[in-house]
Write a protein that holds these residues in place. Sequence first.
Motif, short mmCIF file in Angstrom:
data_model
loop_
_atom_site.label_atom_id
_atom_site.label_comp_id
_atom_site.label_asym_id
_atom_site.label_seq_id
_atom_site.Cartn_x
_atom_site.Cartn_y
_atom_site.Cartn_z
N GLU A 62 112.34 0.40 3.28
CA GLU A 62 112.45 1.48 2.31
C GLU A 62 112.80 0.90 0.96
N ASP A 63 112.88 1.79 -0.03
CA ASP A 63 113.07 1.34 -1.40
C ASP A 63 114.40 0.64 -1.62
N ARG A 64 115.29 0.74 -0.70
CA ARG A 64 116.59 0.06 -0.86
C ARG A 64 116.41 -1.47 -0.76
N PHE A 65 115.28 -1.89 -0.19
CA PHE A 65 115.00 -3.30 -0.02
C PHE A 65 114.05 -3.78 -1.13
N SER A 66 114.39 -4.94 -1.69
CA SER A 66 113.48 -5.55 -2.66
C SER A 66 113.54 -7.07 -2.50
N ALA A 67 112.46 -7.74 -2.82
CA ALA A 67 112.41 -9.19 -2.72
C ALA A 67 111.71 -9.75 -3.95
N LYS A 68 112.18 -10.93 -4.35
CA LYS A 68 111.59 -11.60 -5.49
C LYS A 68 111.40 -13.08 -5.18
N MET A 69 110.46 -13.66 -5.88
CA MET A 69 110.27 -15.11 -5.80
C MET A 69 109.95 -15.59 -7.22
N PRO A 70 110.95 -15.83 -8.01
CA PRO A 70 110.72 -16.18 -9.42
C PRO A 70 110.07 -17.55 -9.63
N ASN A 71 110.22 -18.45 -8.66
CA ASN A 71 109.57 -19.76 -8.74
C ASN A 71 109.34 -20.28 -7.33
N ALA A 72 108.71 -21.43 -7.25
CA ALA A 72 108.29 -21.96 -5.94
C ALA A 72 109.45 -22.42 -5.09
#
Lengths: 114, 115
Positions: A62-72
């Motif tokens: 759900e929207d409470r979860f978020s993920a990022k990968m700003p670099n390798a």
Amino acid sequence: DAGVIQSPRHEVTEMGQEVTLRCKPISGHNSLFWYRQTMMRGLELLIYFNNNVPIDDSGMPEDRFSAKMPNASFSTLKIQPSEPRDSAVYFCASSLARTGSHYTFGSGTRLTVV
Amino acid sequence: AQTVTQSQPEMSVQEAETVTLSCTYDTSESNYYLFWYKQPPSRQMILVIRQEAYKQQNATENRFSVNFQKAAKSFSLKISDSQLGDTAMYFCAFMKEGGSEKLVFGKGTKLTVNP
């Protein structure tokens, strides 16, 4: 190589708090995966990235979860606000972006939301 | 969607004996990859063995071997000369060829090796 590095190893937080899990993939691997493991549902893929770009986030609950990968070399999985049902072990894994490549997993983060 | 079924939630074996863990899968794909991963109490997920569906020869890695039956969609893991260190959860996993690199896991089999 030190392998896939996850932090923290354990996290205990109160319901409603923000939680951030961190992952450093193996150098040279260009695919990264976040899985959640629970007794009831087993291992579920939450999201995966290829060359730092999210490819499939259909497993994010759900929207409470978020993920990022700003670099390798770095990725985060954030839960805001956290709920007791988010309690699980969260694994990060990386692989070479070639079909059939096996994953190398981190040691996981055990999250407990009270 | 692909599914992976491990019908044995728990198994036990005596040290030095042989044990076979079962796995079946459901797919309409013709080319794919199958894996067994081990998760000891330390929680680390470790690759045990990998099989390419287009290869008829069964994969082997030291004491670990598979019996891959493509028509039956079966992929069992045989552990020979079981050791105490083999005590772990074992997960069977499927990856289709091309496009997505997603691994779909079974629910796992808890193996205990008894002295």
